[in-house]
Structure formats: structure tokens, C-alpha cells
Design an enzyme around this catalytic site. Structure first.
Site, short mmCIF file in Angstrom:
data_model
loop_
_atom_site.label_atom_id
_atom_site.label_comp_id
_atom_site.label_asym_id
_atom_site.label_seq_id
_atom_site.Cartn_x
_atom_site.Cartn_y
_atom_site.Cartn_z
NE ARG A 148 -3.55 -2.17 2.85
CZ ARG A 148 -3.30 -3.28 3.55
NH1 ARG A 148 -2.11 -3.44 4.13
NH2 ARG A 148 -4.20 -4.23 3.65
CE LYS A 172 -6.41 -0.65 4.62
NZ LYS A 172 -7.70 -0.95 3.99
CG HIS A 244 -4.41 0.60 -3.97
ND1 HIS A 244 -3.75 0.65 -2.76
CD2 HIS A 244 -5.39 -0.33 -3.81
CE1 HIS A 244 -4.32 -0.18 -1.91
NE2 HIS A 244 -5.31 -0.80 -2.52
NE ARG A 247 -2.83 -3.63 -1.33
CZ ARG A 247 -2.37 -4.40 -0.34
NH1 ARG A 247 -1.07 -4.59 -0.22
NH2 ARG A 247 -3.20 -4.97 0.51
CG HIS A 270 -6.13 -8.67 1.41
ND1 HIS A 270 -6.26 -9.10 0.11
CD2 HIS A 270 -5.95 -7.32 1.34
CE1 HIS A 270 -6.17 -8.07 -0.70
NE2 HIS A 270 -5.97 -6.99 0.01
CE1 TYR A 279 -5.91 -7.22 -6.78
CE2 TYR A 279 -6.23 -8.27 -4.65
CZ TYR A 279 -5.94 -7.14 -5.41
OH TYR A 279 -5.71 -5.95 -4.77
#
Length: 298
Positions: A148, A172, A244, A247, A270, A279
Site C-alpha cells: 500500500r 493497517k 494502488h 498493488r 488481507h 483478484y
């Protein structure tokens, strides 16, 4: 309870108990601030405790005039979270958004770049420019590690574990993970670190930050966006791209080349495999190749 106090308390809850990043907290608070502005503009005198379903519906109806379905859904979700917090803290008994449904939206497929697009973007970097080697290292890291943009700008020298072949990434909620880094990418980072960064007068607070601006300070997210957009313009790339996008391309290209979805999930950081499953939007020609190569009846 007044709105400003509710916002302060909610902010502390999101930071400390939920462990959300500064950007995520700001996003959640913005949804509530939009509601507060609506109340002020329309001289509606209700506190977070007394506001009811009728007023919330009127606010969402008004806001929806300027929002697409995805943004409407995000607003409703953000407000639900705020009022759920008030219930959790025993300020309210009900959530005024419980009977308000979000608009139906399809899952948005991420934009991706082809391998040629990425090669062209990186090749367009002017290495004679003082920031050229830095920008090349940045794009190589974005694409080869799937970071990110905030993870990239916060990357530290102490996060480089090149002997082991990994980067330590703080994602995150301050959750840490180790991401493999290719030897070629390590090479570009080391060229920047040893030949360019060493000659910068570094600000004391940013001594451990890897990627710096020419004043020796940490790069901003906006600067990374600008670097990429300028390169896209330079090669006349007819796509709207951002950090992004690298990514997304990282994950898509790994999947197309046979990588395990669980491994991609771990590298992207994730929490849920369902996030990574977006994806699996592979093109039909690739799907044909997969079935021709692996189906027992081929």
C-alpha cells in the site's frame, strides 16, 4: 452527550480499541461530520442520543443526490459503525440505521497494468534526474512487493532484511507482516540507499525512513501519486492509475502465473481471503490456458 464529545470518544475508540490507522479513523469521522453539518445547515437540534431514524433517512436522501451507490453505501456503513459504538457504550439502545439498507453495488474490479505497461513506466524514469534512482526503487518496490502507498512511505531502513530476502511491513491497524523482496528489487533499493540517500542532509525525525524527498524528509502519499501520474502522462498511458494500481497488478500477475491465493493474501496483508478473491478476475484467454494445462480430460 454533544456531537463534538461523541466524535472525540469515537476517535479514541477507533485508534486504541480497534487499532485503526490515522487515515481510516479520519474516514470514519468524516461520515459523522457530514451528518453534523446537515443538522447545522437545517437547524435541527438533536444530539447523538436523541437523533432518530426519520432524520437520518432525510440526511441520507439528501446526501445521495451527490453520491454514487458505492459512496452511499460507504456513508451508511460509517454511520452504522458510529451508532453501534454508542450502543456498545450504553449511550443508546437502538441504531437509527438498522432499517436503512445500503444500495446494491457490484464488487468493483481493480484496475491493473500489463507487464509491458509497468516496464514502460519504469523505463520512462529519467535516471539523470536527482530523484531518478529513488523513483525507480519506489516503483520496483511497489510492484514487486505489492505494498500500500502508506506502507511504502513508512518503510524504514530497519525494516530491510535483505540477507533473509524480506521486508518487514507495518500495515493497517499496525499489524506487521514479512513480504519477500526480489534480489533485483533489493539491488535498486541499495543503489538509491548507498549512492543517493547517503548524500542527503536528513531531517533528525526521519533518519530511519527509507524514501526521502530532497529536503531529507519522509515522502507524502501525494508525492507518490504525482510521480506515477507524471510517468503515465510521459508515456501517454491511456489509463487512470495510482500507487494502488501497482498493488493490484502485483496480485493479478502472481495469480495468473499460478501463485496460491492464500500466499497472495499473506503478502498483501488481507485479513480475509474474500478480499483477496477479487483478484480472480482473470481474462478468458488465461482461463483457457489453465483448463488446457490442468484438466484431466484435456
Amino acid at each position: 452527550m454533544k456531537w463534538h464529545q461523541a466524535l472525540e470518544d469515537y476517535s479514541m475508540y477507533l485508534k486504541i480499541e480497534r487499532g485503526l490507522s490515522v487515515n481510516s479513523v479520519s474516514s470514519y469521522l468524516l461520515d459523522v461530520k457530514k451528518l453534523i453539518t446537515y443538522l447545522e445547515v437545517n437547524t435541527i437540534s438533536h444530539s447523538p442520543i436523541t437523533i432518530d431514524n426519520v432524520i437520518i433517512k432525510a440526511f441520507i436522501y439528501e446526501a445521495a443526490k451527490n453520491l454514487n451507490p458505492r459512496s452511499q453505501s460507504r456513508l451508511i456503513s460509517g454511520l452504522k459503525g458510529f451508532f453501534n459504538y454508542l450502543i456498545f457504550e450504553d449511550y443508546r439502545k437502538d441504531n437509527p440505521l438498522d432499517t436503512i439498507d445500503s444500495p446494491r453495488i457490484g464488487r468493483k474490479l481493480p484496475d491493473t497494468l500489463s507487464e509491458n505497461d509497468i516496464n514502460n513506466l519504469i523505463s520512462a524514469i529519467d535516471l539523470t534526474h536527482p530523484q531518478g534512482q529513488r523513483n525507480k526503487a519506489i516503483l520496483e518496490v511497489l510492484y514487486s512487493c505489492g505494498l500500500r502507498v502508506s506502507e511504502l512511505t513508512n518503510l524504514k531502513l530497519s525494516d530491510l532484511f535483505f540477507e533473509e530476502g524480506f521486508l518487514k511491513i507495518t500495515g493497517k491497524g499496525d499489524k506487521q507482516r514479512f513480504v519477500p523482496i526480489l534480489e533485483d528489487t533489493q539491488k535498486y533499493v541499495l543503489i538509491y540507499k548507498n549512492e543517493i540517500r547517503n548524500h542527503i542532509k536528513i531531517h533528525p525525525e526521519h533518519q530511519d525512513i527509507l524514501f526521502l524527498n530532497r529536503r531529507g524528509k519522509q515522502l507524502t502519499r501525494a508525492m507518490i501519486f504525482t510521480i506515477i501520474k507524471d510517468l503515465a502522462t510521459k508515456i501517454k498511458l491511456d489509463k487512470t492509475i495510482s500507487p494502488h494500481t501497482f498493488r493490484h497488478s502485483f496480485a493479478t500477475h502472481l495469480l495468473e502465473n499460478g501463485a496460491d491465493l492464500r500466499a497472495i493474501q499473506l503478502m498483501l496483508g488481507h485479513e480475509s481471503i474474500t478480499t483477496t478473491e477479487i483478484y480472480t478476475h482473470l481474462d478468458r484467454s488465461h482461463l483457457t490456458t489453465v483448463i488446457n494445462n490442468f484438466h484431466p480430460r484435456k
